[in-house]
Scaffold this motif. Structure first.
Motif, PDB file in Angstrom:
ATOM      1  N   TYR A 127      71.769  24.851  71.829  1.00  0.00           N
ATOM      2  CA  TYR A 127      71.026  24.038  70.758  1.00  0.00           C
ATOM      3  C   TYR A 127      71.915  23.826  69.446  1.00  0.00           C
ATOM      4  O   TYR A 127      72.602  24.720  68.846  1.00  0.00           O
ATOM      5  CB  TYR A 127      69.659  24.800  69.885  1.00  0.00           C
ATOM      6  CG  TYR A 127      68.471  24.619  70.957  1.00  0.00           C
ATOM      7  CD1 TYR A 127      67.858  23.288  70.442  1.00  0.00           C
ATOM      8  CD2 TYR A 127      68.177  25.265  71.851  1.00  0.00           C
ATOM      9  CE1 TYR A 127      66.843  23.009  71.026  1.00  0.00           C
ATOM     10  CE2 TYR A 127      67.121  25.000  72.543  1.00  0.00           C
ATOM     11  CZ  TYR A 127      66.154  23.675  72.082  1.00  0.00           C
ATOM     12  OH  TYR A 127      65.187  23.065  72.917  1.00  0.00           O
ATOM     13  N   ASP A 128      72.153  22.322  69.209  1.00  0.00           N
ATOM     14  CA  ASP A 128      73.014  21.963  68.044  1.00  0.00           C
ATOM     15  C   ASP A 128      71.935  21.363  67.187  1.00  0.00           C
ATOM     16  O   ASP A 128      70.803  21.082  67.435  1.00  0.00           O
ATOM     17  CB  ASP A 128      74.084  20.837  68.581  1.00  0.00           C
ATOM     18  CG  ASP A 128      73.473  19.771  69.365  1.00  0.00           C
ATOM     19  OD1 ASP A 128      72.175  19.591  69.446  1.00  0.00           O
ATOM     20  OD2 ASP A 128      74.127  19.103  70.179  1.00  0.00           O
ATOM     21  N   GLU A 168      66.724  19.087  65.656  1.00  0.00           N
ATOM     22  CA  GLU A 168      66.043  18.137  65.012  1.00  0.00           C
ATOM     23  C   GLU A 168      64.800  17.626  65.874  1.00  0.00           C
ATOM     24  O   GLU A 168      63.724  17.342  65.279  1.00  0.00           O
ATOM     25  CB  GLU A 168      66.768  16.795  64.747  1.00  0.00           C
ATOM     26  CG  GLU A 168      67.825  17.153  63.270  1.00  0.00           C
ATOM     27  CD  GLU A 168      66.959  17.693  61.993  1.00  0.00           C
ATOM     28  OE1 GLU A 168      65.670  17.090  61.811  1.00  0.00           O
ATOM     29  OE2 GLU A 168      67.539  18.609  61.398  1.00  0.00           O
ATOM     30  N   VAL A 169      64.886  17.462  67.052  1.00  0.00           N
ATOM     31  CA  VAL A 169      63.858  17.152  68.253  1.00  0.00           C
ATOM     32  C   VAL A 169      62.760  18.195  67.797  1.00  0.00           C
ATOM     33  O   VAL A 169      61.761  17.847  68.013  1.00  0.00           O
ATOM     34  CB  VAL A 169      64.481  16.978  69.494  1.00  0.00           C
ATOM     35  CG1 VAL A 169      63.449  16.615  70.400  1.00  0.00           C
ATOM     36  CG2 VAL A 169      65.491  15.945  69.373  1.00  0.00           C
ATOM     37  N   ILE A 170      63.289  19.336  68.233  1.00  0.00           N
ATOM     38  CA  ILE A 170      62.027  20.528  67.934  1.00  0.00           C
ATOM     39  C   ILE A 170      61.430  20.273  66.519  1.00  0.00           C
ATOM     40  O   ILE A 170      60.295  20.563  66.598  1.00  0.00           O
ATOM     41  CB  ILE A 170      63.020  22.026  68.150  1.00  0.00           C
ATOM     42  CG1 ILE A 170      63.636  22.005  69.201  1.00  0.00           C
ATOM     43  CG2 ILE A 170      61.840  22.931  68.002  1.00  0.00           C
ATOM     44  CD1 ILE A 170      62.800  21.784  70.520  1.00  0.00           C
ATOM     45  N   ALA A 217      53.038  21.349  61.838  1.00  0.00           N
ATOM     46  CA  ALA A 217      53.634  22.238  61.054  1.00  0.00           C
ATOM     47  C   ALA A 217      54.293  21.789  59.857  1.00  0.00           C
ATOM     48  O   ALA A 217      54.566  20.402  59.759  1.00  0.00           O
ATOM     49  CB  ALA A 217      54.794  22.873  61.797  1.00  0.00           C
ATOM     50  N   GLN A 218      54.427  22.355  58.754  1.00  0.00           N
ATOM     51  CA  GLN A 218      55.038  22.177  57.350  1.00  0.00           C
ATOM     52  C   GLN A 218      56.237  22.968  57.094  1.00  0.00           C
ATOM     53  O   GLN A 218      56.135  24.132  57.550  1.00  0.00           O
ATOM     54  CB  GLN A 218      53.750  22.037  56.171  1.00  0.00           C
ATOM     55  CG  GLN A 218      52.882  21.014  56.531  1.00  0.00           C
ATOM     56  CD  GLN A 218      51.419  21.188  55.607  1.00  0.00           C
ATOM     57  OE1 GLN A 218      51.402  22.135  54.967  1.00  0.00           O
ATOM     58  NE2 GLN A 218      50.891  20.128  55.369  1.00  0.00           N
ATOM     59  N   ASN A 219      56.894  22.547  56.051  1.00  0.00           N
ATOM     60  CA  ASN A 219      58.094  23.205  55.418  1.00  0.00           C
ATOM     61  C   ASN A 219      58.792  23.715  56.602  1.00  0.00           C
ATOM     62  O   ASN A 219      59.172  25.016  56.786  1.00  0.00           O
ATOM     63  CB  ASN A 219      57.765  24.550  54.699  1.00  0.00           C
ATOM     64  CG  ASN A 219      56.573  24.051  53.597  1.00  0.00           C
ATOM     65  OD1 ASN A 219      57.026  22.730  53.115  1.00  0.00           O
ATOM     66  ND2 ASN A 219      55.837  24.779  53.152  1.00  0.00           N
ATOM     67  N   ILE A 220      59.338  23.257  57.733  1.00  0.00           N
ATOM     68  CA  ILE A 220      60.073  23.742  58.645  1.00  0.00           C
ATOM     69  C   ILE A 220      61.528  23.931  58.438  1.00  0.00           C
ATOM     70  O   ILE A 220      62.122  23.044  57.987  1.00  0.00           O
ATOM     71  CB  ILE A 220      59.873  22.758  60.018  1.00  0.00           C
ATOM     72  CG1 ILE A 220      58.426  22.545  60.177  1.00  0.00           C
ATOM     73  CG2 ILE A 220      60.503  23.258  61.168  1.00  0.00           C
ATOM     74  CD1 ILE A 220      58.201  21.176  61.076  1.00  0.00           C
ATOM     75  N   HIS A 221      62.004  24.834  58.549  1.00  0.00           N
ATOM     76  CA  HIS A 221      63.311  25.312  58.594  1.00  0.00           C
ATOM     77  C   HIS A 221      63.835  26.422  59.696  1.00  0.00           C
ATOM     78  O   HIS A 221      63.135  27.295  59.836  1.00  0.00           O
ATOM     79  CB  HIS A 221      63.746  25.743  57.043  1.00  0.00           C
ATOM     80  CG  HIS A 221      63.217  26.833  56.454  1.00  0.00           C
ATOM     81  ND1 HIS A 221      61.628  26.861  56.220  1.00  0.00           N
ATOM     82  CD2 HIS A 221      63.549  28.264  56.535  1.00  0.00           C
ATOM     83  CE1 HIS A 221      61.307  28.074  55.620  1.00  0.00           C
ATOM     84  NE2 HIS A 221      62.402  28.771  55.817  1.00  0.00           N
ATOM     85  N   VAL A 222      65.125  25.933  59.958  1.00  0.00           N
ATOM     86  CA  VAL A 222      65.796  26.942  61.088  1.00  0.00           C
ATOM     87  C   VAL A 222      66.192  28.261  60.385  1.00  0.00           C
ATOM     88  O   VAL A 222      66.862  28.111  59.269  1.00  0.00           O
ATOM     89  CB  VAL A 222      67.084  26.199  61.746  1.00  0.00           C
ATOM     90  CG1 VAL A 222      67.683  27.234  62.615  1.00  0.00           C
ATOM     91  CG2 VAL A 222      66.581  24.941  62.439  1.00  0.00           C
TER      92      VAL A 222
END
Lengths: 337, 552
Positions: free
Chosen positions: B3-4, B9-11, B20-25
């Motif tokens: 995963y780059d 970004e696709v996920i 979903a909201q406030n998504i961060h890795v």
């Protein structure tokens, strides 16, 4: 010399009381009668109660043959918990008879037992003989003897050890199963021969006892030889001097003792005429068995045996006897567990 | 790393599409990727994490975890917050379809969460109490499992067995039984009494919130709900060992609590060394249930506890058969340990006794009687009336036939199975028959013309070959038999014994070893080998009317 052993084996299959078909029917009848008796006796808690049953006779010994008239039988000893002082021997047999009476069978009181007969198309098909026993405090067993309308002196409780005979006979072969099997086969052959020759007075118990007495482990794979040896020994036993009560003529009798009971002659009731007839038939049998022993052709040997024992002894097809057999006594089989 | 940023970004956009909201890795390591996000379930905002493998082909489906704290315990959510989206029935999936798998498991996770919140709202905690042991198992302060050797419901008095810790400074409760258990070696252990508390109502047990511990205060709440007598007993000064049963739809969940009580002030309870453990059930009914089997009131005698007999015993010991007699007069020798169930430590001990000991130690609830006897002698003098099956694994024809003749004399109906191996991996055979029917092992020892034969009609190697090997001098001559075929044969024999099937079965093995050693195989071997390695004949087919053994 021919050794028609495998034809003897087929003969044995033909005459033996099928342990797996006829016998299983007898076993079923036995189990049904025993459970009925148990349940019926329980209904009167103060009356005699069932304790145990045990097989007796040829069934217990494994020496039964198919009956001539198709009436298969089994002897089952029944031990009841009752005081012989309180119950008469015939009274107890009446209780058993009443408990077992049912529409599909007839129940009769005979002198040594209660007999249950199953009929098929009006003729007896199977019967189960139930000798009735009780036990005292010391463990002695008593057989209920007497018929319903016997005189009082014939209605008795006789001391008896029903398992003794079976244990004595089978005890001899305890450590030699091959001899036990050969004893059974030879007893059956002689019973069949008796039937074939119309020697009804030569009772099964006498034949069984004679084979028990005279069989030795000579050759487990040659029944003809062993049978001949038994027959020879029997003929050598016609040495008991006697005088015929009718004609006062002297003659020599055969005596066959009940095993382990020296002095109890199982054929003492045979008349001089019967004894002589029996002897002549045994001599004929001896001649036949000797002829078989000397006959080089197995087919011819089987023909002699067919005449001796009747049609149940098979006469093989030529191809069944044509191949010579080399007997080996040791091989490396290569198996393991 | 698969995963780059672009792929992540696709996920993210997929999660966004799913609501979903406030998504961060939060993690992108060599092995795992995690993303946190918020999601609105009805009116409740929940913080969730999505975790998945950082590679193209997944072997584990994506994982969703509840991160919101405090959060009461919820159905199908582990104590660490992981949502249980699998059904424990085995799984298979296309590991490279990441988006599809995330969508599918996202839906599943949200569905479960919704249901769990509804149940929480309704105070319906039935599912939660049903899975209580699994839930508590993830709590950090709940430690290793205590083995429970008997069903607490059926046992009036329970005892615990303490073992010294490796450093020797304290003792650890390892096993609980009724003081009557053969599987515990008591010599180094200290016995203590177990106070059994089976709660009437599951709701008395306070389930810790997600992420929280189970503490002595939770336990005190339970104690407070109990009778005065129980209270006094559980709060007495000194060491305590308690088995706590929490009822559910399947019976009870069990916890073991150990603690010491000291009273520093009047009425003020002080717990020392408060420890909570889960249990592992080790009583026979439960264990068999785990294999879908039931205990069978059977008594199987195995005559010959060599390689084949020992393996049959091992297999049958796990099938619910409750009683065995093991008969063998010999010691185990080193030569056999690469095909025997008993290993090196049992060498120079009686095979029957050691095998019985091994099975008794490993499988609870069995009744095993070992006999240092020859088979025939045992049948004549010691055979119990309830034996329904005798398995002969002697590998010696004269002995087997002699034993069979003895069994045919018995008044009881007995299934007899005799099995033997062929040398050089070639396979093996067994015959299963009964002593009240026609057809037996001896019937195999007649040729087509009904003449007696010393080699069985159905065999894999031609007679008259030298097959024994010798590697240690004359006394060391032996015929090699393979362990694999022994195991295979043992499995089939066990199956026939269990189901009381009758027949003559031949199993062929590989012939390479035989070929290498110049052993010539029979046409019958070729027949079996070409029929997928198995040939089954009915007893009727092998019966010979001239057999003096069964036809008496």
């Amino acid at each position: 010399m021919a050794n028609p052993q495998k034809h003897y084996a087929k003969f044995h299959t033909n005459i033996r009381l099928g342990r797996y078909d006829e016998e299983s029917t007898l076993r079923e009848k036995r189990d049904l009668l025993i459970s009925t008796l148990k349940d019926e006796l329980k209904k009167d808690p103060n009356g005699p109660q069932f304790v145990e049953y045990f097989n007796q006779g040829s069934y217990a010994l494994g020496t039964g043959i198919k009956p001539k008239n198709g009436d298969y039988d089994i002897d089952v000893g029944v031990l009841l918990d009752c005081d012989k002082e309180e119950y008469g021997s015939v009274e107890i047999k009446k209780i058993v008879r009443d408990a077992l009476t049912h529409t599909n069978r007839t129940v009769t009181i005979k002198r040594p037992c209660v007999t249950v007969t199953y009929l098929k198309n009006g003729t007896p098909d199977y019967h189960v003989d139930l000798p009735i026993y009780t036990e005292d405090d010391k463990g002695n067993m008593y057989l209920a003897r007497g018929k319903e309308f016997s005189s009082e002196d014939l209605k008795t409780w006789d001391i008896s050890n029903p398992n003794e005979l079976i244990n004595t006979i089978l005890g001899k072969f305890e450590d030699d199963s091959d001899l036990r099997l050969q004893f059974r086969r030879c007893t059956r052959y002689l019973k069949q021969w008796r039937n074939e020759k119309g020697l009804d007075f030569f009772k099964s118990i006498a034949i069984t006892s004679a084979v028990y007495e005279h069989i030795t482990g000579e050759d487990y794979d040659n029944d003809n030889k062993v049978l001949l040896s038994i027959v020879n020994k029997l003929l050598n036993e016609f040495i008991h001097f006697s005088i015929d009560s009718e004609t006062s003529e002297p003659y020599f009798r055969l005596v066959i003792n009940l095993p382990a009971h020296e002095g109890v002659d199982l054929i003492e009731k045979l008349t001089k005429k019967q004894m002589e007839y029996l002897k002549s038939k045994i001599e004929d049998l001896k001649s036949s068995l000797e002829a078989v022993n000397e006959e080089p052709d197995t087919l011819e040997a089987c023909k002699i045996l067919n005449t001796t024992f009747g049609t149940e002894f098979p006469i093989p097809e030529i191809h069944e006897v044509s191949e010579p057999v080399t007997q080996t006594y040791y091989t490396q089989e290569g198996k393991s567990a | 790393m698969f995963y780059d940023t672009q792929k992540l970004e696709v996920i993210k956009s997929l999660l966004s599409e799913l609501g979903a909201q406030n998504i961060h890795v939060t993690k992108n390591s060599n092995n795992w990727v995690s993303l946190n996000f918020d999601f609105l379930i009805d009116v409740q905002q929940v913080c969730l994490a999505l975790t998945f493998e950082n590679r193209a082909n997944w072997t584990t489906p994506p994982i969703f975890t509840v991160l919101t704290r405090p959060m009461p315990a919820l159905d199908h959510i582990s104590q660490s917050g992981q949502i249980c989206t699998t059904d424990h029935q085995g799984e298979n999936f296309e590991g490279n379809k990441h988006k599809e798998l995330i969508s599918l498991f996202f839906e599943k996770a949200i569905h479960i969460l919704k249901q769990s919140f509804d149940n929480l709202q309704l105070n319906n905690r039935t599912s939660l109490y049903n899975e209580l042991e699994g839930y508590l198992g993830n709590i950090q302060n709940i430690i290793g499992d205590v083995i429970l050797h008997c069903d607490p419901l059926l046992t009036s008095q329970l005892f615990g067995w303490l073992k010294k810790s490796p450093k020797g400074n304290h003792q650890v409760l390892e096993q609980i039984d009724d003081d009557n258990n053969a599987y515990i070696n008591r010599s180094q252990l200290t016995k203590v009494k177990i106070h059994k508390v089976l709660l009437d109502d599951a709701y008395i047990f306070p389930i810790p919130n997600i992420g929280d511990h189970f503490t002595e205060y939770d336990f005190l709440k339970i104690i407070n709900s109990l009778s005065n007598e129980n209270k006094q007993s559980l709060l007495k000064q000194g060491n305590h060992y308690v088995l706590l049963g929490i009822p559910n739809e399947h019976g009870f969940a069990y916890l073991v609590l150990s603690y010491s009580i000291w009273y520093s002030f009047k009425e003020r309870v002080s717990f020392n060394d408060f420890k909570v453990s889960l249990t592992q059930r080790a009583w026979v009914d439960y264990l068999l249930n785990r294999t879908g089997q039931e205990q069978k009131a059977r008594h199987i005698a195995i005559i010959g506890c060599g390689a084949l007999g020992s393996k049959i015993a091992e297999i049958l010991a796990q099938t619910g058969v409750n009683q065995f007699s093991l008969i063998d007069p010999e010691f185990l020798k080193t030569d056999n340990i690469y095909r025997h169930s008993l290993g090196l430590q049992y060498v120079n001990t009686y095979k029957s006794i050691s095998l019985a000991k091994k099975l008794l130690a490993e499988r609870p609830g069995l009744i095993i009687s070992p006999f240092i006897d020859y088979g025939e002698q045992w049948i004549k003098s010691k055979i119990p009336k309830d034996v329904d099956t005798i398995i002969l694994a002697v590998g010696h024809t004269p002995t087997e036939i002699s034993i069979i003749k003895t069994i045919h004399e018995l008044d009881i109906t007995i299934q007899i199975i005799t099995g033997w191996l062929e040398p050089y991996d070639l396979g093996g055979h067994f015959i299963s028959f009964n002593n009240k029917n026609l057809g037996c092992l001896n019937c195999l020892y007649f040729d087509e013309n009904l003449n007696k034969s010393l080699t069985p009609k159905y065999k894999f190697i031609e007679s008259g070959q030298l097959i024994a090997k010798n590697i240690t001098g004359c006394a060391g001559a032996f015929t090699p038999f393979s362990s694999l075929n022994c195991m295979k044969l043992a499995s089939y024999i066990s199956d026939y014994a269990l189901n009381q099937q009758l027949g003559f079965v031949s199993l062929s093995g590989n012939h390479q070893n035989a070929n290498k050693n110049g052993v010539i195989t029979t046409p019958f071997y070729a027949v079996v080998n070409s029929s997928n390695g198995i040939n089954i004949l009915s007893i009727k087919e092998i019966y010979k009317e001239v057999c003096p053994c069964c036809n008496t």
